[in-house]
Scaffold this motif. Structure first.
Motif, PDB file in Angstrom:
ATOM      1  N   TYR A  21      -6.344   3.006 -28.153  1.00  0.00           N
ATOM      2  CA  TYR A  21      -7.348   1.978 -27.873  1.00  0.00           C
ATOM      3  C   TYR A  21      -7.790   2.033 -26.423  1.00  0.00           C
ATOM      4  O   TYR A  21      -6.966   1.985 -25.517  1.00  0.00           O
ATOM      5  CB  TYR A  21      -6.771   0.592 -28.186  1.00  0.00           C
ATOM      6  CG  TYR A  21      -6.423   0.473 -29.657  1.00  0.00           C
ATOM      7  CD1 TYR A  21      -7.421   0.235 -30.592  1.00  0.00           C
ATOM      8  CD2 TYR A  21      -5.119   0.667 -30.096  1.00  0.00           C
ATOM      9  CE1 TYR A  21      -7.130   0.166 -31.941  1.00  0.00           C
ATOM     10  CE2 TYR A  21      -4.814   0.597 -31.457  1.00  0.00           C
ATOM     11  CZ  TYR A  21      -5.828   0.349 -32.369  1.00  0.00           C
ATOM     12  OH  TYR A  21      -5.543   0.298 -33.706  1.00  0.00           O
ATOM     13  N   GLN A  22      -9.086   2.163 -26.223  1.00  0.00           N
ATOM     14  CA  GLN A  22      -9.600   2.147 -24.846  1.00  0.00           C
ATOM     15  C   GLN A  22     -10.384   0.863 -24.608  1.00  0.00           C
ATOM     16  O   GLN A  22     -11.311   0.545 -25.362  1.00  0.00           O
ATOM     17  CB  GLN A  22     -10.472   3.367 -24.566  1.00  0.00           C
ATOM     18  CG  GLN A  22     -10.850   3.442 -23.077  1.00  0.00           C
ATOM     19  CD  GLN A  22     -11.603   4.688 -22.715  1.00  0.00           C
ATOM     20  OE1 GLN A  22     -12.406   5.177 -23.489  1.00  0.00           O
ATOM     21  NE2 GLN A  22     -11.377   5.189 -21.504  1.00  0.00           N
TER      22      GLN A  22
ATOM     23  N   LYS B 137     -13.592  -9.082 -17.816  1.00  0.00           N
ATOM     24  CA  LYS B 137     -12.493  -9.063 -18.772  1.00  0.00           C
ATOM     25  C   LYS B 137     -12.737  -8.095 -19.922  1.00  0.00           C
ATOM     26  O   LYS B 137     -13.879  -7.771 -20.252  1.00  0.00           O
ATOM     27  CB  LYS B 137     -12.283 -10.473 -19.333  1.00  0.00           C
ATOM     28  CG  LYS B 137     -11.747 -11.401 -18.262  1.00  0.00           C
ATOM     29  CD  LYS B 137     -11.283 -12.709 -18.840  1.00  0.00           C
ATOM     30  CE  LYS B 137     -10.674 -13.550 -17.712  1.00  0.00           C
ATOM     31  NZ  LYS B 137     -10.634 -14.959 -18.014  1.00  0.00           N
ATOM     32  N   ILE B 138     -11.635  -7.705 -20.518  1.00  0.00           N
ATOM     33  CA  ILE B 138     -11.715  -6.857 -21.703  1.00  0.00           C
ATOM     34  C   ILE B 138     -12.240  -7.701 -22.864  1.00  0.00           C
ATOM     35  O   ILE B 138     -11.727  -8.790 -23.113  1.00  0.00           O
ATOM     36  CB  ILE B 138     -10.326  -6.319 -22.085  1.00  0.00           C
ATOM     37  CG1 ILE B 138      -9.756  -5.449 -20.956  1.00  0.00           C
ATOM     38  CG2 ILE B 138     -10.387  -5.539 -23.401  1.00  0.00           C
ATOM     39  CD1 ILE B 138      -8.297  -5.074 -21.161  1.00  0.00           C
TER      40      ILE B 138
ATOM     41  N   SER C 260      -5.852  -7.546 -35.854  1.00  0.00           N
ATOM     42  CA  SER C 260      -5.308  -8.777 -36.394  1.00  0.00           C
ATOM     43  C   SER C 260      -4.021  -9.159 -35.661  1.00  0.00           C
ATOM     44  O   SER C 260      -3.764 -10.346 -35.406  1.00  0.00           O
ATOM     45  CB  SER C 260      -5.161  -8.598 -37.905  1.00  0.00           C
ATOM     46  OG  SER C 260      -4.099  -9.303 -38.393  1.00  0.00           O
ATOM     47  N   THR C 261      -3.228  -8.172 -35.256  1.00  0.00           N
ATOM     48  CA  THR C 261      -2.046  -8.439 -34.433  1.00  0.00           C
ATOM     49  C   THR C 261      -2.451  -9.067 -33.092  1.00  0.00           C
ATOM     50  O   THR C 261      -1.863 -10.062 -32.657  1.00  0.00           O
ATOM     51  CB  THR C 261      -1.267  -7.123 -34.164  1.00  0.00           C
ATOM     52  OG1 THR C 261      -0.867  -6.578 -35.420  1.00  0.00           O
ATOM     53  CG2 THR C 261      -0.039  -7.359 -33.289  1.00  0.00           C
TER      54      THR C 261
ATOM     55  N   ALA D  91      -2.102  -1.853 -24.962  1.00  0.00           N
ATOM     56  CA  ALA D  91      -3.353  -2.610 -25.025  1.00  0.00           C
ATOM     57  C   ALA D  91      -3.041  -4.098 -24.851  1.00  0.00           C
ATOM     58  O   ALA D  91      -3.745  -4.817 -24.127  1.00  0.00           O
ATOM     59  CB  ALA D  91      -4.067  -2.358 -26.350  1.00  0.00           C
ATOM     60  N   LEU D  92      -1.988  -4.537 -25.490  1.00  0.00           N
ATOM     61  CA  LEU D  92      -1.555  -5.929 -25.380  1.00  0.00           C
ATOM     62  C   LEU D  92      -1.181  -6.255 -23.930  1.00  0.00           C
ATOM     63  O   LEU D  92      -1.553  -7.310 -23.403  1.00  0.00           O
ATOM     64  CB  LEU D  92      -0.362  -6.150 -26.317  1.00  0.00           C
ATOM     65  CG  LEU D  92      -0.010  -7.581 -26.663  1.00  0.00           C
ATOM     66  CD1 LEU D  92      -1.192  -8.300 -27.300  1.00  0.00           C
ATOM     67  CD2 LEU D  92       1.179  -7.594 -27.630  1.00  0.00           C
ATOM     68  N   ALA D  93      -0.481  -5.312 -23.289  1.00  0.00           N
ATOM     69  CA  ALA D  93      -0.092  -5.521 -21.889  1.00  0.00           C
ATOM     70  C   ALA D  93      -1.330  -5.649 -20.998  1.00  0.00           C
ATOM     71  O   ALA D  93      -1.358  -6.473 -20.077  1.00  0.00           O
ATOM     72  CB  ALA D  93       0.799  -4.374 -21.415  1.00  0.00           C
TER      73      ALA D  93
END
Ligand code: C2E
Ligand code: MG
Ligand code: MG
Ligand code: MG
Length: 285
Positions: A44-45, A54-55, A103-104, A271-273
């Motif tokens: 994921y980029q 922001k992302i 979804s996560t 990605a979550l981080a």
């Protein structure tokens, strides 16, 4: 002698062709097996909104590591998948994985995050059910249609394939976003921009990379951003690698940005981080 040199060069040439052919066949067989065994992965980029810093979205990119051959790059295996009829299986895998992972992220509280997936010409071309499959997958993972973007190259979107355009239009009517990928390469034309119904225009990295050195590229990119905005499209600059490119695009009013300057394509936990460092990009704006 000249004759001997010629026959030697033919021998070398045919060895090379044979080598390429063997690798192709090997990759075809391995890819078919890897797809069956669910051995591919997705990286994921982040795509960063210039206004908020922001992302807002991640582009899902297929990844393949083979135990024997090592990492094989998408430019090679996507072409193989297309040539040997494996691309729709690959596309389905990436879509399912990307929506499950999104979804996560949503469940972790990042409900505004969106995802984009790539679609090749042949995928949209001879399948009649991609629209159904895409809508069913969204429903299965409980993702709103507007949180998915389908990236297609311009040649796909304009090709002689009215069927493809019809499918993209059905998806758009349902709320799915469409992005024109790799714009400024190949046969980009302004009339395509007018005729196509797309939500986003992605400036190819080969163009972004010349932003600082070529005045001509500056003019084209700045104008494209204006034209796209007037046509109600948003521009995503691809391949942004340094602060200067970032600043320049920001000054031109570009909407979104993607590139190694912010992050390489990463795993879901990474990605979550990135999302957890909420303002990571705000301070460079
Ligand atoms: P793309 O859709 O234009 O994706 C952007 C490519 O640029 C990715 O390469 C990404 O890793 C790379 N990139 C991003 N930022 C930078 C940067 O700052 N500098 C440089 N030099 N490169 C950057 P990747 O992952 O190797 O993918 C290559 C192409 O393969 C993609 O280009 C896309 O067309 C295709 N592809 C990848 N995954 C899929 C897939 O699931 N389905 C289909 N149909 N095609 C895919
Ligand atoms: Mg893309
Ligand atoms: Mg691209
Ligand atoms: Mg590209």
């Amino acid at each position: 002698s000249a004759k001997r040199a010629q026959s030697q060069s033919i021998a070398v040439y045919s060895d090379e062709i044979e080598g390429q052919y063997l690798r192709k066949i090997q990759l075809r067989d391995k890819l078919a097996k890897a797809l069956k065994a669910n051995e591919l992965s997705v990286a994921y980029q982040p795509i960063v909104n210039f206004r908020s810093g922001k992302i807002t979205k991640f582009e899902a990119l297929a990844r393949w590591h083979d135990a024997e051959l090592g990492t094989i790059y998408p430019d090679e295996f996507i072409a193989i998948a297309e040539e040997f009829g494996l691309i729709s299986q690959l596309g389905e895998f990436v879509l399912q994985r990307a929506l499950a992972d999104l979804s996560t992220l949503h469940k972790r509280g990042y409900r505004h995050i969106c995802v984009s997936v790539n679609r090749s010409a042949s995928e949209l071309n001879h399948l009649l059910q991609p629209v159904e499959a895409i809508l069913a997958a969204l429903q299965e993972h409980q993702i709103a249609t507007h949180q998915l973007t389908i990236e297609v190259t311009e040649s796909v979107a304009i090709g002689a394939h009215k069927q493809v355009q019809d499918q993209l239009n059905v998806l758009r009517d349902k709320g799915v976003k469409v992005a024109l990928d790799d714009f400024c390469t190949g046969y980009s034309s302004l009339s395509n921009l007018i005729d196509l119904r797309a939500d986003y225009l992605k400036i190819d990295k080969s163009f972004t990379h010349q932003l600082l050195s070529e005045h001509k590229h500056q003019v084209v990119i700045a104008s494209l951003i204006n034209i796209a905005s007037e046509l109600d499209m948003e521009v995503i600059a691809e391949g942004v690698e340094c602060a200067e490119q970032h600043q320049q695009l920001h000054d031109y009013g570009c909407h979104f940005s993607q590139g190694y300057y912010y992050s390489k394509p990463v795993s879901l936990p990474q990605a979550l981080a990135l999302l957890e460092q909420a303002n990571s990009f705000a301070d460079i704006l």
